[in-house]
Scaffold this motif. Structure first.
Motif, PDB file in Angstrom:
ATOM      1  N   UNK A 625       6.021   4.145  -1.278  1.00  0.00           N
ATOM      2  CA  UNK A 625       5.648   5.382  -0.592  1.00  0.00           C
ATOM      3  C   UNK A 625       5.062   5.099   0.781  1.00  0.00           C
ATOM      4  N   UNK A 626       4.228   4.073   0.875  1.00  0.00           N
ATOM      5  CA  UNK A 626       3.664   3.700   2.177  1.00  0.00           C
ATOM      6  C   UNK A 626       4.756   3.242   3.127  1.00  0.00           C
ATOM      7  N   UNK A 627       5.717   2.487   2.618  1.00  0.00           N
ATOM      8  CA  UNK A 627       6.813   2.009   3.456  1.00  0.00           C
ATOM      9  C   UNK A 627       7.704   3.167   3.906  1.00  0.00           C
ATOM     10  N   UNK A 628       8.048   4.057   2.967  1.00  0.00           N
ATOM     11  CA  UNK A 628       8.876   5.220   3.329  1.00  0.00           C
ATOM     12  C   UNK A 628       8.166   6.074   4.378  1.00  0.00           C
ATOM     13  N   UNK A 629       6.875   6.308   4.184  1.00  0.00           N
ATOM     14  CA  UNK A 629       6.125   7.115   5.139  1.00  0.00           C
ATOM     15  C   UNK A 629       6.008   6.414   6.487  1.00  0.00           C
ATOM     16  N   UNK A 630       5.829   5.088   6.465  1.00  0.00           N
ATOM     17  CA  UNK A 630       5.738   4.335   7.714  1.00  0.00           C
ATOM     18  C   UNK A 630       7.023   4.450   8.522  1.00  0.00           C
ATOM     19  N   UNK A 645       2.552   0.507   7.205  1.00  0.00           N
ATOM     20  CA  UNK A 645       3.328  -0.704   6.912  1.00  0.00           C
ATOM     21  C   UNK A 645       2.416  -1.786   6.328  1.00  0.00           C
ATOM     22  N   UNK A 646       1.229  -1.945   6.899  1.00  0.00           N
ATOM     23  CA  UNK A 646       0.291  -2.957   6.401  1.00  0.00           C
ATOM     24  C   UNK A 646      -0.132  -2.648   4.969  1.00  0.00           C
ATOM     25  N   UNK A 647      -0.371  -1.356   4.683  1.00  0.00           N
ATOM     26  CA  UNK A 647      -0.761  -0.994   3.320  1.00  0.00           C
ATOM     27  C   UNK A 647       0.390  -1.221   2.349  1.00  0.00           C
ATOM     28  N   UNK A 648       1.601  -0.971   2.787  1.00  0.00           N
ATOM     29  CA  UNK A 648       2.772  -1.227   1.944  1.00  0.00           C
ATOM     30  C   UNK A 648       2.863  -2.700   1.588  1.00  0.00           C
TER      31      UNK A 648
END
Length: 710
Positions: A625-630, A645-648
């Motif tokens: 989800x973090x990557x998709x949102x990034x 991206x860092x959180x992903x």
């Protein structure tokens, strides 16, 4: 798993802090298979068949190995043991240090056969000629551990009930063969567990022949013994052909290279230059292991077939399976692995198993798509949608629309790919599915009251709305060219039935309108004081504002919708707030594990633990989800992308090799206790597919490195 085994485990584990009694666990050890049969090689080297959902054959309940020296048996489960996969293949190497000897085993499942090759290296005070391999094997043909018989040959024994006939054979024959009855009534009622096999006794002749349990001594030849089992159906195999087939396999398995070559045929090849290759290889191996020839997958190895602590895992859920298919399709598109046949098989089975109303049943048997036991079949029972999981239909639509657009499973005029297998009826299935989805959408734009993704609650869920938004958006993007007007109520559906629904003239345009309705209706689930979307609206109309990792599906859903219509700054801000709130609020860290809990207040399988457990699905979902949102933020030139991206990468590290939620086997168990003990289905296919897609997404965005766990 037979009831006798469940009762024996109950005696051994009752009162344990992190083990639920009566289960057959796979949290240790590795699997071999990928072409039908599925065999677990436990960390101590014991074998069990888990392939019944994939093949319809029960096979080995248990196989135990040891070394006989001067008449005394040293069982390998008491030895110092190490284990690994050999290269990328599902070939399991297990090394036992036992009785002044080192025994190196290689286990490979080849079709319906399983081969164990053992090499004995004797120490200074032991001669190999004084040793033999001993095997205790217990079969349950047709799922029976009674009314079973044996036929014996010089180099093999055949165990049978009615249709299923199982063979055990050795390349060097047997120097001894004996049978025995399973645990007796007295042993079952005894407080102490039963140690099997028992010593040889003076049991009646027929008792040795009327059971599925055998103990054999296998002579070594130049320090090597090769043993195999074969599961057959009498309608497909005659006795002589089965015996000859197994003998040929044993003769061909005289080298590790030969076994490796046979095992490697079941998994895709990942180029050496592929980023995060170790993780990708493990993911593809697991997804291969869990797949039937049909292309459908079990959720995970069924560790609880008696439903004592779960509803079972050895079935195909269309939500999980379609999500896996979509993640695999996306990863293949970005990495070029070459999985066209996987995509086409999945699409074909979704078409074949679709219900007349356009939906899909709760659970099916993966081997043929037949209805399996379940509790959410309201649409089959003509009941209200309360006992229906509407997100399943949404997930399947998303996959079929993307597969059609990719050209691997459909008839899109704009498709650029090629297909190794055409899928008849795909467009019809999408039209019917759209009608089924419309039937579950209320007038306010949110899905009706139904069951949730976790199957433990009813309401109008944020996750279900996310799957509807993504499904409608993908149809709006990729539904061009589907002639919905030609598919009126008199048209046959893929299963030969009729669709009783008003169909739109322009499927893509209709899906666009429906996507906008769901998009607008999501405002009703926004909880401003928490900065997140609600878990659900209850059947009574109240807002349940707990954090739920399944609502992270809103990231990919909004990214799909953004390709149809710009989501706008306000919605983008809300989406960022939602993902950050859920990820931060469900984050849980101890000395042993770091990851995301499933949802606030989750009490399932806690045992003696007071807090919610960490789930690999939720943690991988957070990373995705973090990557998709990034990526979505990047598309909007939003500087918040870097932080997401860092959180992903941080969350991905927890479920990657070396992370606290990834076993040394590369497998992802479903859950973890705070002390680091893995629990439940292992490996679980869903988080492996999410991990695969997240690695591919980050690599495609050139944001994969560095992935470092805290």
């Amino acid at each position: 798993m037979q009831l006798r085994d469940a009762l024996d485990d109950y005696k051994r584990t009752t009162g344990h802090e992190t083990r639920f009694p009566g289960e057959r666990r796979t949290v240790t050890g590795r699997f071999s298979g990928g072409d039908g049969r599925l065999v677990h090689v436990d960390g101590d080297g014991e074998l069990r068949d888990f392939g019944y959902p994939l093949t319809g054959q029960t096979g080995l309940v248990r196989a135990r190995f040891g070394l006989t020296i001067d008449g005394n048996i040293s069982w390998f489960n008491a030895a110092d043991t190490q284990q690994r996969y050999v290269d990328d293949a599902p070939l399991v190497e297990t090394t036992h240090e036992v009785a002044s000897a080192t025994v190196t085993r290689h286990d490979a499942t080849i079709g319906d056969a399983h081969v164990t090759r053992a090499v004995v290296e004797a120490g200074d005070d032991l001669a190999v000629g004084d040793c033999s391999l001993v095997v205790y094997a217990r079969f349950a043909p047709d799922g029976r551990d009674e009314r079973v018989g044996q036929l014996r040959y010089d180099d093999a024994v055949e165990v049978y009930h009615a249709d299923e006939h199982d063979f055990l054979a050795s390349a060097t024959g047997f120097t001894d063969l004996r049978g025995q009855l399973p645990a007796t009534f007295e042993e079952l009622l005894d407080d102490a567990p039963t140690e099997l096999p028992r010593d040889r006794d003076n049991a009646r002749y027929e008792e040795e022949r009327l059971s599925g349990e055998v103990v054999v001594d296998v002579p070594l030849e130049d320090g090597v013994a090769v043993v195999g089992t074969l599961l057959t159906d009498r309608a497909e195999w005659n006795r002589e052909a089965a015996h000859d087939h197994l003998s040929t396999l044993l003769a061909d398995a005289q080298s590790v290279d030969a076994l490796a070559d046979a095992a490697s045929e079941t998994v895709p090849t990942v180029p050496e230059s592929t980023p995060a290759r170790e993780s990708l290889v493990a993911d593809l191996r697991v997804l291969s292991l869990l797949s039937a020839d049909s292309g459908l997958r079990i959720a995970g190895p069924d560790f609880d077939p008696h439903y004592q602590h779960s509803g079972g895992y050895g079935y195909t859920w269309f939500r999980d399976d379609a999500e896996i298919s979509t993640f695999v399709l996306d990863a293949d598109d970005r990495l070029g692995i070459g999985l066209d046949d996987w995509h086409a098989r999945s699409a074909a089975m979704y078409v074949d198993t679709q219900r007349p109303d356009g939906s899909w049943p709760h659970r099916v048997w993966p081997r043929d798509g037949a209805l399996a036991p379940g509790w959410a079949n309201a649409r089959i029972e003509d009941g209200p949608d309360v006992d229906y999981q509407a997100d399943q239909t949404g997930s399947v639509i998303t996959y079929l629309a993307r597969a059609r657009a990719a050209g691997v499973a459909g008839q899109s005029p704009a498709a650029s790919g090629t297909s190794s297998r055409s899928v008849d009826g795909l467009d019809r299935a999408l039209v019917a599915a759209l009608a089924g989805l419309d039937a579950a959408l209320a007038s306010d734009g949110l899905p009706v009251v139904c069951q949730n993704a976790w199957e433990d609650s009813i309401g109008r869920f944020g996750h279900t709305a996310a799957t509807f938004l993504e499904a409608y958006s993908e149809l709006a993007r990729h539904g061009e060219g589907i002639d919905a007007a030609a598919l009126d109520a008199d048209s046959d559906l893929p299963d030969g039935s009729r669709l009783d629904a008003d169909l739109p003239d322009d499927l893509a345009a209709h899906a666009h309108v429906q996507a906008e309705r769901v998009f607008d209706a999501l405002d009703d689930l926004w909880v401003s004081d928490r900065g997140c979307y609600a878990l659900r609206e209850t059947p009574e109309g109240d807002i349940d504002d707990r954090l739920d990792s399944s609502t992270l599906a809103l990231s990919s859903a909004h990214r799909s919708f953004d390709a149809v219509r710009d989501i706008g700054e306000e919605r983008l801000d809300r989406l960022v707030a939602h993902v950050e709130t859920v990820v931060d609020g469900l984050a849980h860290e101890t000395e042993n594990v770091s990851g995301l809990q499933r949802y606030e207040g989750d009490g399932w399988r806690r045992a003696s633990q007071h807090s919610e457990k960490v789930w690999t699905v939720s943690t991988a979902w957070g990373a995705n989800a973090c990557a998709e949102l990034a990526v979505l933020l990047d598309d909007h030139n939003d500087p918040r992308a870097d932080e997401l991206f860092a959180r992903a990468r941080e969350l991905l590290a927890y479920v990657s090799p070396g992370g606290s939620l990834c076993a040394s086997t590369g497998h992802l168990p479903e859950q973890f206790f705070d002390d680091g003990t893995p629990d439940s289905a292992t490996p679980l296919g869903w988080p492996h597919a999410i991990r695969l897609a997240t690695v591919a997404l980050l690599a495609d965005a050139d944001r994969l490195s560095p992935v470092v766990a805290d």
